[in-house]
Design a protein around this motif. Structure first.
Motif, PDB file in Angstrom:
ATOM      1  N   ASN A 161      47.695  36.155   0.010  1.00 11.01           N
ATOM      2  CA  ASN A 161      47.567  37.572   0.381  1.00 11.01           C
ATOM      3  C   ASN A 161      47.373  37.710   1.884  1.00 11.01           C
ATOM      4  O   ASN A 161      47.990  38.558   2.530  1.00 11.01           O
ATOM      5  CB  ASN A 161      46.383  38.218  -0.334  1.00 11.01           C
ATOM      6  CG  ASN A 161      46.744  38.657  -1.752  1.00 11.01           C
ATOM      7  OD1 ASN A 161      47.928  38.685  -2.099  1.00 11.01           O
ATOM      8  ND2 ASN A 161      45.754  38.990  -2.550  1.00 11.01           N
ATOM      9  N   GLY A 162      46.478  36.870   2.419  1.00  9.24           N
ATOM     10  CA  GLY A 162      46.186  36.918   3.852  1.00  9.24           C
ATOM     11  C   GLY A 162      47.432  36.629   4.667  1.00  9.24           C
ATOM     12  O   GLY A 162      47.738  37.328   5.639  1.00  9.24           O
ATOM     13  N   GLU A 170      50.508  36.936   3.740  1.00  9.15           N
ATOM     14  CA  GLU A 170      51.500  38.006   3.559  1.00  9.15           C
ATOM     15  C   GLU A 170      51.143  39.259   4.362  1.00  9.15           C
ATOM     16  O   GLU A 170      52.013  40.047   4.708  1.00  9.15           O
ATOM     17  CB  GLU A 170      51.614  38.359   2.075  1.00  9.15           C
ATOM     18  CG  GLU A 170      52.478  37.369   1.294  1.00  9.15           C
ATOM     19  CD  GLU A 170      52.270  37.431  -0.229  1.00  9.15           C
ATOM     20  OE1 GLU A 170      52.814  36.548  -0.908  1.00  9.15           O
ATOM     21  OE2 GLU A 170      51.579  38.344  -0.711  1.00  9.15           O
ATOM     22  N   ALA A 171      49.838  39.410   4.659  1.00  9.05           N
ATOM     23  CA  ALA A 171      49.398  40.612   5.355  1.00  9.05           C
ATOM     24  C   ALA A 171      49.606  40.523   6.871  1.00  9.05           C
ATOM     25  O   ALA A 171      49.476  41.516   7.572  1.00  9.05           O
ATOM     26  CB  ALA A 171      47.931  40.870   5.052  1.00  9.05           C
ATOM     27  N   ASP A 197      41.939  37.087   7.643  1.00  6.88           N
ATOM     28  CA  ASP A 197      43.284  37.136   8.234  1.00  6.88           C
ATOM     29  C   ASP A 197      43.300  38.093   9.416  1.00  6.88           C
ATOM     30  O   ASP A 197      42.338  38.808   9.665  1.00  6.88           O
ATOM     31  CB  ASP A 197      44.328  37.531   7.180  1.00  6.88           C
ATOM     32  CG  ASP A 197      44.088  38.914   6.613  1.00  6.88           C
ATOM     33  OD1 ASP A 197      44.036  39.048   5.383  1.00  6.88           O
ATOM     34  OD2 ASP A 197      43.935  39.871   7.409  1.00  6.88           O
ATOM     35  N   GLY A 257      45.022  45.168   7.744  1.00  7.38           N
ATOM     36  CA  GLY A 257      43.927  45.744   6.968  1.00  7.38           C
ATOM     37  C   GLY A 257      44.409  46.619   5.810  1.00  7.38           C
ATOM     38  O   GLY A 257      45.610  46.690   5.526  1.00  7.38           O
ATOM     39  N   MET A 258      43.440  47.275   5.141  1.00 11.73           N
ATOM     40  CA  MET A 258      43.800  48.091   3.965  1.00 11.73           C
ATOM     41  C   MET A 258      43.247  49.509   4.124  1.00 11.73           C
ATOM     42  O   MET A 258      42.170  49.697   4.689  1.00 11.73           O
ATOM     43  CB  MET A 258      43.186  47.480   2.703  1.00 11.73           C
ATOM     44  CG  MET A 258      43.896  46.244   2.232  1.00 11.73           C
ATOM     45  SD  MET A 258      43.054  45.555   0.813  1.00 11.73           S
ATOM     46  CE  MET A 258      42.013  44.351   1.558  1.00 11.73           C
ATOM     47  N   THR A 297      50.911  46.910  -3.468  1.00  8.81           N
ATOM     48  CA  THR A 297      51.606  47.781  -2.517  1.00  8.81           C
ATOM     49  C   THR A 297      52.864  47.100  -2.013  1.00  8.81           C
ATOM     50  O   THR A 297      53.522  47.579  -1.111  1.00  8.81           O
ATOM     51  CB  THR A 297      50.698  48.089  -1.312  1.00  8.81           C
ATOM     52  OG1 THR A 297      50.315  46.846  -0.731  1.00  8.81           O
ATOM     53  CG2 THR A 297      49.471  48.880  -1.712  1.00  8.81           C
ATOM     54  N   LYS A 298      53.149  45.901  -2.593  1.00  9.64           N
ATOM     55  CA  LYS A 298      54.300  45.130  -2.105  1.00  9.64           C
ATOM     56  C   LYS A 298      55.499  45.374  -2.995  1.00  9.64           C
ATOM     57  O   LYS A 298      55.343  45.546  -4.209  1.00  9.64           O
ATOM     58  CB  LYS A 298      53.963  43.630  -2.099  1.00  9.64           C
ATOM     59  CG  LYS A 298      52.784  43.327  -1.210  1.00  9.64           C
ATOM     60  CD  LYS A 298      52.291  41.921  -1.434  1.00  9.64           C
ATOM     61  CE  LYS A 298      50.963  41.731  -0.724  1.00  9.64           C
ATOM     62  NZ  LYS A 298      50.307  40.498  -1.121  1.00  9.64           N
ATOM     63  N   GLY A 346      55.502  42.578  -5.282  1.00  8.60           N
ATOM     64  CA  GLY A 346      54.167  42.165  -5.713  1.00  8.60           C
ATOM     65  C   GLY A 346      53.998  42.306  -7.216  1.00  8.60           C
ATOM     66  O   GLY A 346      54.681  43.093  -7.871  1.00  8.60           O
ATOM     67  N   THR A 347      53.064  41.493  -7.763  1.00  2.00           N
ATOM     68  CA  THR A 347      52.787  41.597  -9.192  1.00  2.00           C
ATOM     69  C   THR A 347      51.483  42.350  -9.416  1.00  2.00           C
ATOM     70  O   THR A 347      51.220  42.844 -10.506  1.00  2.00           O
ATOM     71  CB  THR A 347      52.635  40.202  -9.822  1.00  2.00           C
ATOM     72  OG1 THR A 347      51.546  39.561  -9.169  1.00  2.00           O
ATOM     73  CG2 THR A 347      53.883  39.385  -9.661  1.00  2.00           C
ATOM     74  N   LEU A 389      48.677  40.960  -9.616  1.00  8.52           N
ATOM     75  CA  LEU A 389      47.821  40.184 -10.529  1.00  8.52           C
ATOM     76  C   LEU A 389      46.889  39.229  -9.795  1.00  8.52           C
ATOM     77  O   LEU A 389      45.863  38.824 -10.333  1.00  8.52           O
ATOM     78  CB  LEU A 389      48.690  39.383 -11.500  1.00  8.52           C
ATOM     79  CG  LEU A 389      49.293  40.186 -12.640  1.00  8.52           C
ATOM     80  CD1 LEU A 389      50.353  39.368 -13.365  1.00  8.52           C
ATOM     81  CD2 LEU A 389      48.205  40.619 -13.612  1.00  8.52           C
ATOM     82  N   GLY A 390      47.283  38.888  -8.560  1.00  7.06           N
ATOM     83  CA  GLY A 390      46.551  37.870  -7.790  1.00  7.06           C
ATOM     84  C   GLY A 390      45.070  38.164  -7.715  1.00  7.06           C
ATOM     85  O   GLY A 390      44.227  37.327  -8.083  1.00  7.06           O
ATOM     86  N   LEU A 391      44.716  39.358  -7.259  1.00  8.13           N
ATOM     87  CA  LEU A 391      43.298  39.663  -7.062  1.00  8.13           C
ATOM     88  C   LEU A 391      42.562  39.822  -8.378  1.00  8.13           C
ATOM     89  O   LEU A 391      41.404  39.438  -8.499  1.00  8.13           O
ATOM     90  CB  LEU A 391      43.141  40.921  -6.209  1.00  8.13           C
ATOM     91  CG  LEU A 391      43.334  40.696  -4.706  1.00  8.13           C
ATOM     92  CD1 LEU A 391      43.143  41.990  -3.944  1.00  8.13           C
ATOM     93  CD2 LEU A 391      42.377  39.637  -4.186  1.00  8.13           C
ATOM     94  N   SER A 392      43.271  40.354  -9.367  1.00 10.41           N
ATOM     95  CA  SER A 392      42.565  40.520 -10.650  1.00 10.41           C
ATOM     96  C   SER A 392      42.205  39.152 -11.219  1.00 10.41           C
ATOM     97  O   SER A 392      41.124  38.975 -11.778  1.00 10.41           O
ATOM     98  CB  SER A 392      43.402  41.351 -11.629  1.00 10.41           C
ATOM     99  OG  SER A 392      44.423  40.574 -12.162  1.00 10.41           O
ATOM    100  N   THR A 399      41.471  41.518   7.532  1.00  8.43           N
ATOM    101  CA  THR A 399      40.670  41.633   6.316  1.00  8.43           C
ATOM    102  C   THR A 399      39.920  40.337   6.092  1.00  8.43           C
ATOM    103  O   THR A 399      40.450  39.264   6.383  1.00  8.43           O
ATOM    104  CB  THR A 399      41.609  41.894   5.113  1.00  8.43           C
ATOM    105  OG1 THR A 399      42.357  43.064   5.400  1.00  8.43           O
ATOM    106  CG2 THR A 399      40.840  42.058   3.816  1.00  8.43           C
TER     107      THR A 399
END
Ligand code: ADP
Ligand code: MG
Length: 595
Positions: free
Chosen positions: A502-503, A505-506, A530, A534-535, A550-551, A554-555, A557-560, A582
């Protein structure tokens, strides 16, 4: 012509000749005969004046009149000969032929080399002088060369030995005393093997011409030490002479050995040296002992020990052939066994080397167990990622039965419960799809053991690093020592991977992602920071919601998954985000140590 006051140093190639006669006209006559560009003529009219010249000028020859008032020729000659500086200067007596018989004997007695009789025969005179001058020049040259050789020999730290073709020492310089504890006189006439036992054989068996022979020498008392010997061969009048320059290389060898030892011990590869005679292990490095689990006592010089390894059948034949021909073998894939029976993978190279005169087998094994594991892990994680992507499709699939259920539910208001069964079946189907997906996407094992958080990070680092490189980012590790935690290693790896991806990719290209660990009060914190954009507040609020992304690809699912893993580890995820980037902090509780 020069007189005493006009001394000259400006034409060194000229030879100096001193003419001594009390009669000026005789001097003029002699000088006229010897008037040649290569001669520098000095004239003196008395023995005393001649002596003064001799003190300051080096003469090739002195022509000395016998009859002179005051000091006569013989007395002058005796004085010249008595001085060290001039004792070798050739003296020619000049005398009248009538007095020859009385003078000749006395002249030779005081050191004359010849006589010139008056009246002179011009040609005989010049030829005689030329011959004497030439002889003098040769002598001077030889003197110079001898002196140079002596200086070179005496200032050299190397022992320089000349010997005949039977190996008998002819000359030796003074360095023999400090190196071998023998004075040169004690060695002359002795066989060279007394100093360097193998040298004579090596000289005769090898083309020793310009080569350097590496061997051992023996000091008085029997102490052996390593030497390098440079040998030159000369032929003088059909006599073969060897010139050997012996250099003590004890210090250099010790340094080389020390350097080799350090590389040998510090090398991450397993290295061993085996005797080709009895196959015993002469030397193994620390990596060898650590990885195989054996102690040096169990391995070294133990005929019962042999590292067990397997080579793939296909290669076996060619390797045996190469080893048989003493050809080096490079990077053959093997599986080898440790003391505990664990099979590890490695790349093996072997080569025949010479150590202290004995042929040995050098084997280097690069352990690739970890790399192979990482490769497999990468494939597994990729598959996991793919499963995540499939989730979007599955969600779509779930919608269809849901729509059916919805339609029938509406109908069931008016009709019998036969539709209720269909509803249940469809709902079951939806449930199965979701649970099947979750079983693949989340590795919810309970396999928690005491682990070092830092070593989990370090294990995954090569993978993260290669991902970062692909997207032109860099990774900064800042790991402080922390107490061990009860962790499910696979899960923590998944958590770390999701957050770092995620980092990465951001961030725009060139960003730096930092992974930090530290302990604070009763918490152990892993921080992933990273330099992304930011968000927004509404994104922050939804973090961890499955399928929220937001991608474009994206799925969500990563953070969940991360939140799930954190919860199973009794850890908390804290997020701070600004336009500068972030930071995700995963806070593990130290008190879980007592679990
Ligand atoms: P995905 O990465 O597939 O979108 P995630 O659950 O990993 O799913 O993340 C959900 C969303 O959270 C992302 O789409 C992104 O908008 C936001 N997000 C997560 N991590 C970061 C981050 N380090 N920087 C900015 N936004 C992030
Ligand atoms: Mg993600």
């Amino acid at each position: 012509m020069r007189n005493y006051t006009e001394k000259s140093d400006d034409s060194p190639e000229k030879v100096n000749i001193l003419l001594v006669d009390d009669r000026e006209e005789n001097l003029i006559a002699l000088a006229a005969l010897l008037d040649k560009p290569q001669y520098e003529l000095y004239t003196a009219t008395s023995g005393l004046e001649a002596l003064r010249y001799v003190l300051s000028v080096d003469f090739a020859v002195i022509l000395l009149d016998v009859q002179m008032p005051g000091m006569n020729g013989f007395e002058t000659a005796s004085l010249i000969k008595s001085r060290e500086k001039s004792t070798h200067v050739p003296i020619l007596f000049v005398t009248a032929i009538s007095q020859a018989s009385e003078n000749v004997k006395q002249g030779y007695a005081v050191g004359a080399i010849d006589y010139l009789f008056k009246p002179f025969h011009p040609e005989t005179l010049t030829l005689k002088i030329e011959a004497i001058v030439r002889m003098h020049q040769y002598q001077e040259q030889i003197k110079l060369q001898n002196e140079l050789l002596r200086i070179i020999g005496d200032t050299s730290n190397d022992t320089i030995i000349t010997m005949d073709k039977l190996g008998t020492v002819i000359t030796v310089n003074r360095a023999s005393k400090p190196m071998f504890d023998y004075n040169p006189e004690q060695l002359i006439g002795k066989p060279i093997n007394k100093l360097v036992p193998e040298l004579y054989e090596r000289l005769t068996e090898e083309d020793a011409g310009n080569s350097i022979i590496e061997t051992n020498a023996v000091r008085r008392g029997g102490h052996r030490f390593p030497v390098d010997i440079q040998v030159g061969e000369a032929k003088v009048d059909n006599r073969h002479i060897f010139v050997c320059s012996v250099r003590d290389v004890t210090e250099r060898k010790a340094l080389e050995e020390e350097r080799f030892r350090r590389i040998f011990d510090a090398a991450p590869s397993l290295i061993c040296v085996r005797s080709l005679k009895d196959r015993s292990y002469l030397n193994v490095n620390d990596s060898f002992l650590q990885t195989t689990g054996y102690s040096s006592e169990e391995v070294l010089h133990n005929p019962g020990y042999e590292l067990q390894y397997m080579i793939e059948e296909d290669h076996l034949h060619s390797i045996n052939e190469m080893m048989g021909n003493n050809a080096p073998v490079r990077n053959i894939k093997i599986s080898y066994m440790t003391k505990t029976g664990e099979l590890r993978e490695g790349l093996m190279s072997t080569e025949r080397i010479q150590l202290h005169g004995e042929y040995c087998l050098l084997t280097v094994i690069t352990d690739i167990t970890k790399q192979l594991f990482l490769e497999k892990e990468m494939v597994r994680l990729d598959r996991l990622n793919l499963t995540g992507k499939m989730a979007a499709g599955i969600v779509h699939e779930i919608r269809n039965p849901m729509t059916t259920v919805r339609g029938f539910l509406q109908l069931s208001k008016n009709y019998s419960s036969e539709y209720t069964n269909i509803m249940i079946e469809e709902l079951d189907r939806a449930h199965n799809i979701v649970s099947e997906f979750l079983s693949v996407a989340t590795a919810h094992t309970t396999n928690r053991k005491l682990h070092q958080l830092n070593s989990v990070i370090e294990t995954l680092y090569p993978l993260i690093h290669s991902k970062a490189l692909c997207s032109n980012h860099s990774i900064q590790l800042d790991l402080s020592p922390c107490p061990a935690l009860h962790l499910d290693e696979k899960e923590i790896r998944q958590l770390l991977l999701n957050l770092t991806l995620n980092g990465l990719e951001a961030m725009p290209s060139g960003g730096e992602l930092s992974i930090k660990t530290y302990s604070e009060h009763d918490l152990i914190v892993m921080e992933i920071r990273d330099q992304g954009t930011g968000m927004r507040e509404e994104v922050l609020e939804k973090l961890g919601t499955p399928f929220f992304s937001t991608k474009i690809n994206g799925t969500g699912l990563g953070l969940s998954v991360c939140y799930g893993i954190a919860a199973r580890h009794d850890a908390e995820i804290k997020v701070t985000s600004s336009e500068q980037g972030t930071t995700f902090s995963i806070q593990f509780k130290q008190r879980q140590l007592s679990i």
